[in-house]
Design an enzyme around this catalytic site. Sequence first.
Site, short mmCIF file in Angstrom:
data_model
loop_
_atom_site.label_atom_id
_atom_site.label_comp_id
_atom_site.label_asym_id
_atom_site.label_seq_id
_atom_site.Cartn_x
_atom_site.Cartn_y
_atom_site.Cartn_z
N HIS A 231 -18.47 86.44 31.90
CA HIS A 231 -17.43 86.16 30.95
C HIS A 231 -17.66 84.86 30.49
O HIS A 231 -16.72 84.12 29.92
CB HIS A 231 -16.14 86.45 31.52
CG HIS A 231 -15.99 87.90 32.11
ND1 HIS A 231 -16.05 89.20 31.27
CD2 HIS A 231 -15.66 88.36 33.32
CE1 HIS A 231 -15.94 90.13 31.89
NE2 HIS A 231 -15.79 89.69 33.18
N GLU B 154 -6.59 100.45 29.28
CA GLU B 154 -7.22 100.61 27.88
C GLU B 154 -8.35 101.63 28.03
O GLU B 154 -8.92 101.67 29.16
CB GLU B 154 -7.91 99.41 27.43
CG GLU B 154 -6.89 98.66 26.80
CD GLU B 154 -7.97 97.32 26.16
OE1 GLU B 154 -8.97 97.34 25.94
OE2 GLU B 154 -7.25 96.38 26.05
N ARG C 225 -6.85 78.67 19.25
CA ARG C 225 -7.30 77.57 19.25
C ARG C 225 -8.64 77.46 18.55
O ARG C 225 -9.24 78.29 18.20
CB ARG C 225 -7.76 77.05 20.97
CG ARG C 225 -8.75 78.17 21.41
CD ARG C 225 -9.24 77.77 22.65
NE ARG C 225 -10.41 78.62 22.97
CZ ARG C 225 -10.26 79.95 23.56
NH1 ARG C 225 -9.27 80.28 24.00
NH2 ARG C 225 -11.56 80.68 23.91
N LYS D 37 -1.62 89.65 26.30
CA LYS D 37 -2.48 90.96 25.52
C LYS D 37 -1.73 92.11 25.15
O LYS D 37 -2.11 92.48 24.10
CB LYS D 37 -3.48 91.28 26.61
CG LYS D 37 -4.17 90.10 27.29
CD LYS D 37 -4.92 89.33 26.24
CE LYS D 37 -5.45 87.88 26.79
NZ LYS D 37 -4.99 86.99 26.01
C1 MV4 Z 1 -13.30 95.40 27.60
C2 MV4 Z 1 -14.52 96.36 27.68
C3 MV4 Z 1 -14.57 97.40 27.75
N1 MV4 Z 1 -13.86 98.28 27.30
N2 MV4 Z 1 -12.19 96.38 27.01
C4 MV4 Z 1 -14.29 91.25 29.09
C5 MV4 Z 1 -13.37 89.91 28.77
C6 MV4 Z 1 -12.16 90.18 28.30
N3 MV4 Z 1 -11.78 89.49 27.30
C7 MV4 Z 1 -12.15 91.71 27.81
N4 MV4 Z 1 -13.85 92.07 28.32
C8 MV4 Z 1 -13.80 93.55 28.12
N5 MV4 Z 1 -13.08 94.30 27.81
C9 MV4 Z 1 -12.47 97.67 26.93
N6 MV4 Z 1 -11.50 98.44 26.53
C10 MV4 Z 1 -15.46 95.20 28.22
C11 MV4 Z 1 -15.28 93.86 28.27
C12 MV4 Z 1 -16.14 93.02 28.49
C13 MV4 Z 1 -16.73 91.94 27.90
C14 MV4 Z 1 -16.24 91.84 26.52
C15 MV4 Z 1 -16.85 90.86 25.90
C16 MV4 Z 1 -17.82 90.04 26.33
C17 MV4 Z 1 -18.49 90.30 27.60
C18 MV4 Z 1 -17.86 91.38 28.16
C19 MV4 Z 1 -18.51 91.48 29.68
C20 MV4 Z 1 -17.94 92.26 30.38
C21 MV4 Z 1 -16.79 93.38 30.05
#
Ligand code: MV4
Length: 499
Positions: free
Chosen positions: A235, A200, A292, A116
């Site tokens: 997720h 972040e 992918r 990441k």
């Molecule tokens: C975040 C966020 C809020 N702010 N990053 C969740 C999975 C991972 N790939 C990244 N995720 C998130 N990153 C920042 N800076 C909120 C999430 C997140 C989320 C993102 C996409 C879809 C569903 C989610 C559910 C909870 C938190």
Amino acid sequence: MFKKLLIANRGEIAVRIARACRELGIIPVAVYSEPDRTSLHVRVCDEAINIGPAQAAESYLSIEKIIDAARRSGAEAIHPGYGFLSENPDLADAVEEAGLVLIGPSAAAMRLMGSKTSARRVAIAAGAPVTPGTTSALPNAEEAVRAASKIGYPVMLKASAGGGGKGMRIVKSDAEMGSAFSLAGSEAEASFKDASVYIEKYIDRPRHVEVQLMGDRSGKIVYLGERECSLQRRHQKVVEECPSPVVSPELRRRMGETAAAIAAAAGYWNAGTIEFLLDSKGDFYFLEMNTRLQVEHPVTEMVVGRDLVHEQIKVASGEPLSFSQSDVVMRGAAIECRIYAEDPQRNFMPAPGRITRVETPSGPGVRLDSGIYEGWSVPMHYDPLLAKLSVWAENRPAAVQRLARALNECEIGGIQTTLPFFRTLVSLDEFQKADYDTGFIERFMADSSRGEQVDPVLRDIVAIASALHATDKAHRNYAPAAAVSESKWKLSGRVASRR
Ligand code: MV4
């Protein structure tokens, strides 16, 4: 073009890839673990190779066994699908070493975007907006506090090797940082054997919008619109849409061009996805890249009218992309539901077991990507995704109506599935208005006055109907012996009049 292709996966995606192979005149070869001997993906391929026991580590996740199966079958190429080895650069290296072709990007691009923090550096180099934060791992909690003071609380600690929300912690103050840092680190270590975490700025109630890309080996990259994937649970995506109901043509172009620039900076080819967080102000931030084919690719295929698996295979064989950016036209709206063997009434607990009845939806604008059949038992060893129901229509309201219709045509008996949950979901005001974010399903299910709308009575009716149907069918199978003097025409007439 390849003559034979090995599908290093199982279930619905293996069936999907086998279909593309047939259409391109390629012989599809299946691999299977012991419990998958009777799986649908084995039935639809011309050859099938046993690669070991149920444990994925000793079958679907074994690079050695996959390469060996390809060699033994004489396949020239390997499609990894999604999950399992699909984003493992060591597979890409092993495939090349064996003189085979991976239906995927280079090992270098996978490595670059798999971390990441290094993906964030690539995105920044490409001029993409990223959330304020660090682009390398933090050595300790003190450094995390220092970084947070620059960014401003709330912040998020994330595993550098992350994905799927593991090793992720929201931190709201200096006081919380010490314990959050060690918890995120140990979770990251346990999940990825890499304890490094970075930081972040936290985006509140974001939408998850991702851009589909296709690139060829000449460096040409085309974006194919976006998908709205905000309906998730822990997720896990549950419903996906193309296009996103909140993305304007102008925002689509900006997100698309940003995504293409990131992929170009990574030296990317194959199908790929750039995930963005979209905040309530309409600002978007690079989140991560998936190197992918994704589960939800059918909604994009329905709206852009192209076959992404065909393109993947052609590009891997060295052909240029068959279309350009100006050829990409989005038409109508598509929605996909992921049908899981899970019980929505029991907190979506996995519900493996024998499938006694399958009624498949069809008709205009309906697509079913399924890995199941009547009489098959869902093994407990793997992700319980059974099938994906996708619909397309001229516009979103018509697609929602069509989805409701198709869900009512669909029955899976003998096990609990997420179908009743979807029937409720499509009836909700918030869904019909596309008024949801990434926290919607958790909030909805936690609200007891609403979560119980996922009708338990309907669930029982389905169970009873399935049992009756199974009994009725058993009788019908034995009926001809008793009706031996009657003509088949009379018999079929009697069956018809019974309906
Ligand atoms: C975040 C966020 C809020 N702010 N990053 C969740 C999975 C991972 N790939 C990244 N995720 C998130 N990153 C920042 N800076 C909120 C999430 C997140 C989320 C993102 C996409 C879809 C569903 C989610 C559910 C909870 C938190």
